[in-house]
Write an enzyme that holds these catalytic residues in place. Structure first.
Site, PDB file in Angstrom:
ATOM      1  N   GLY A  18      58.387  -7.643   4.200  1.00  0.00           N
ATOM      2  CA  GLY A  18      57.561  -6.563   3.637  1.00  0.00           C
ATOM      3  C   GLY A  18      58.192  -6.024   2.364  1.00  0.00           C
ATOM      4  N   GLU A  98      60.135   6.126   8.795  1.00  0.00           N
ATOM      5  CA  GLU A  98      59.757   7.533   8.943  1.00  0.00           C
ATOM      6  C   GLU A  98      58.318   7.612   9.443  1.00  0.00           C
ATOM      7  OE1 GLU A  98      60.018   9.826   5.346  1.00  0.00           O
ATOM      8  OE2 GLU A  98      59.291  11.647   6.322  1.00  0.00           O
ATOM      9  N   GLU A 209      70.763  20.908  10.277  1.00  0.00           N
ATOM     10  CA  GLU A 209      69.670  21.692   9.718  1.00  0.00           C
ATOM     11  C   GLU A 209      68.981  22.460  10.840  1.00  0.00           C
ATOM     12  OE1 GLU A 209      67.715  18.359   7.886  1.00  0.00           O
ATOM     13  OE2 GLU A 209      66.292  18.128   9.515  1.00  0.00           O
ATOM     14  N   HIS A 247      61.209  17.156   7.266  1.00  0.00           N
ATOM     15  CA  HIS A 247      61.583  16.398   8.462  1.00  0.00           C
ATOM     16  C   HIS A 247      60.782  16.916   9.652  1.00  0.00           C
ATOM     17  CE1 HIS A 247      65.852  15.555   6.742  1.00  0.00           C
ATOM     18  NE2 HIS A 247      65.006  14.619   6.391  1.00  0.00           N
TER      19      HIS A 247
END
Lengths: 289, 395
Positions: A18, A98, A209, A247
């Site tokens: 890909g 993701e 975070e 995120h």
């Protein structure tokens, strides 16, 4: 020494042919990572970037002794790709993808419980051991072999810490991006443990975070078992409640999710917390003396 | 993605969860008509008139009323539709009500007292599994319950191998103090609710309250439903439920360009690649004595074009007094980003706020040179600490 990946890693790229897979595979090869080939179902037997393409991960293990996998498969098929790698006996599975649905990751996590493998990610930049192996999408040139282990939920913020450590002359043993999703394989605490047990690593940078309890969980472990200094930055002190900050996992639900709450716990556990991300390198230099 | 109550309830209903009979209306006349239909079907003449906005605490702001007659339905509908509803969750400016839900009233007298419970389904991140959280103290803020009576909050974690089990549903119904007909109905209710959660790829169901009626029926009286954005591709019907009126107009426009943008109320706009670094940059702005005006992640492929689009988005916020661009070039080349900044300056024209550009990583030096030579009023930096200092200086 280093953690998870090194010069002996034989890396197979899932989603090899890909666009993303092709681009990053060439970058990894250029860095000197030992890529043994890739997997694209239906294209087995072909050659890509001068390397063999396999139909299955199992074939890449049997024919080329792959022991690390890096996944660039689109989100709808990525959970399947992780499970395929685990089933094939791959020891370290690094998923860059993701946008995998949470429900899919709940199944993956369950599937992996009795498999002898470690998942890193998803939604992460990958793992790099400078001068040995870059398995992911990070810019290789900012890294320098050294003595600091980095664990982080973020991509570019990790690069920021790497850059500071390189400039200040400390360098890195391994930089480990664990990913920004609500469900990930290797957690902050797992990564800290790996670094504590690595003789080359002299200090650890832990970048967290808002959202979840991973940093607090790691902090309690460090308080009870830590043997090396840990410097930490927690991003999102200015993030509003209830909004996802890029995120999927960076969201303040309750009080324990906030940067302030996390920093307080970290400080109590003896971790050197910096309020500004610009101070990570300096602080590490200072605590190492 | 957040859904309206009526949309959430339509999903619940599809999976067999009992919800009060109700319809959505956009005018007082239609509301009256629909209430008449409810009356014909249920034989009951009391109704709930509920504002449909994406925020809790609607009752406190006057957005939920009980109407005792059809005339009252029309009257309340007229008051609520079009109002700027302020609740503890909307902020002082409130949200405009465009739709109302007309429902059968389920607080009717009978052989037992009606009861309210709390129930939610969400991900337990520590365990990587879904869980049902519930409490006999329904109809109030669950955070308050957690503070006052934490022993009254129960959880049931679901094993993904086998799904929700019957014994778990029974345990839940017993913990809520139910027996007889209501017990059976609650077991059925929870089962269907969990099916709906999994079947719609939700990331949050909050049913507050779950109602036990005087005749032992169990209803989802309210429904807050959030669906996993990453799973919308397999639920086109749910994706269609998106209501852009409920989102900030600048955020809607940003999403059109695939820019991850969250509007905040500060004075320094920022543009960053990567979510973690973007949050860190907001924190730096705060440490410099200012406040971030937004979160903006331009993503891993920050081309000159995207940088220009991001500038346009940031400039739409009239509170912005300075802009900090913070790019760590990996795959992204800093010289291309710098070119984007210069192009944006020329193409947009009236950028009259100071801009600080911090470029680091791939081709950072070339990028800084490009900016320094452009003759524009742009401050450039390579170190993060210098960028922070510049923010404080320009303000």
């Amino acid at each position: 020494m280093s953690v998870l990946v090194n010069k002996n890693s034989k890396v197979v790229v899932q989603g090899f042919t890909g666009k993303e897979g092709t681009f990053h595979a060439s970058q990894m090869i250029e860095y000197g990572t030992h890529i043994i080939g890739g997997v694209t179902p239906g294209k087995g037997g072909q050659s890509h970037l001068g390397l063999p393409v396999f139909n299955t991960v199992a074939d890449s293990v049997k024919e080329a002794a792959a022991n690390v996998s890096v996944i660039f498969v689109p989100p709808a098929f990525a959970s399947d790709a992780i499970m395929e790698a685990a089933d094939a006996g791959i020891g370290v599975i690094i998923c860059i993808t993701e946008g995998i649905p949470t429900a899919d990751m709940i199944r993956v996590k369950e599937y992996l419980t009795d498999k002898d493998c470690r998942l890193v990610g998803p939604n992460c930049p990958g793992v790099i051991t400078p001068d040995e192996a870059k398995v992911g999408i990070m810019p290789g040139f900012i890294h320098k072999k050294g003595s600091i282990g980095i664990v982080s939920r973020s991509g570019t913020l990790t690069y920021e810490a790497v850059e500071q450590l390189t400039k200040i002359g400390l360098g890195q043993t391994t930089a480990l991006g664990i990913g920004g999703d609500p469900i990930i394989g290797t957690q902050t605490r797992d990564a800290v443990e790996l670094f504590m047990n690595d003789p080359e690593t002299k200090g650890i940078v832990m970048i967290g975070e808002i959202g979840g309890n991973m940093e607090a969980d790691a902090a309690y472990w460090i308080r009870d078992h830590g043997t090396k200094p840990v410097v930490s930055f927690i991003a999102g002190a200015t993030a509003p409640k209830g909004r996802t900050m890029g995120h999927a996992g960076a969201i303040i639900g309750g009080k324990s999710d906030t940067a302030e709450a996390k920093k307080a716990i970290l400080r109590e556990c003896g971790i050197h917390v910096v309020d500004s991300p610009a101070d990570i390198g300096k602080k590490m230099k200072e605590v190492l003396g | 993605m957040n859904l309206h109550e009526y949309q959430g309830k339509s999903i619940l209903k599809k999976f067999g969860v009992a919800v009060p009979l109700g319809f959505v209306a956009e005018s007082p006349e239609k509301a009256r008509e629909l209430a008449k239909e409810i009356m014909d079907e249920t034989g009951m003449g009391k109704f709930a008139v509920k504002a449909q906005i994406h925020a809790g605490g609607r009752g406190k702001g006057g957005g939920v009323k009980i109407a005792k007659t059809l005339d009252e339905v029309q009257e309340y509908a007229g008051q609520i539709l079009g109002m700027q509803l302020v609740t503890p969750q909307t902020g002082p400016e409130g949200k405009k009500v465009r739709k109302i839900l007309i429902e059968q009233n389920i607080f009717y007298p009978g052989e037992s007292e009606p009861e309210e419970y709390y129930m939610s389904i969400l991900l337990n991140r520590d365990k990587g599994r879904n869980m049902i959280m519930y409490s006999p103290r329904g109809g109030m803020n669950i955070e308050q319950v957690a503070e006052e009576t934490p022993e009254q909050i129960f959880t049931e974690v679901i094993d993904p191998k086998v799904g929700l089990q019957a014994f778990q549903c029974r345990k839940l119904a017993f913990n809520l103090g139910l027996s007889g007909e209501a017990f059976k109905n609650m077991v059925k209710f929870v089962n269907a609710l969990y099916k709906a959660y999994v079947g719609s790829d939700a990331s949050l169901f909050e049913i507050n309250p779950v109602m036990k009626t005087s005749d032992h029926k169990i209803y989802a009286a309210d429904a807050k439903v959030v669906v996993d954005n990453n799973a919308l591709y397999r639920h086109p019907d749910i994706e269609e439920m998106r209501d852009v009126y409920e989102e900030d107009p600048i955020e809607v426009e940003a999403s059109r360009y695939d820019l991850s943008y969250v509007k905040l109320d500060g004075n320094v706009g920022c543009m960053v690649n990567g979510a973690g670094l973007a949050m860190a940059t907001m924190d730096i702005i705060k440490l410099s004595g200012a406040n971030p005006a937004n979160f903006l992640d331009v993503g891993g492929t920050a081309s000159a074009k995207r940088v220009e689009e991001a500038f346009r988005i940031i400039m739409k916020d009239s509170n912005v007094e300075a802009i900090l661009v913070n790019i760590f070039g990996g795959i992204v080349r800093c010289d291309l980003v710098a070119q984007g900044v210069v192009d944006a300056y020329h193409n947009i024209g009236e950028i009259n706020v100071p801009i600080i550009v911090r470029l680091q990583g791939t081709n950072a030096v070339e990028g800084k040179e490009l900016i320094d030579k452009s003759g524009l009023k742009v401050h450039s930096a390579i170190l993060l600490e210098d960028a922070a200092r510049l923010v404080a200086e320009v303000l």
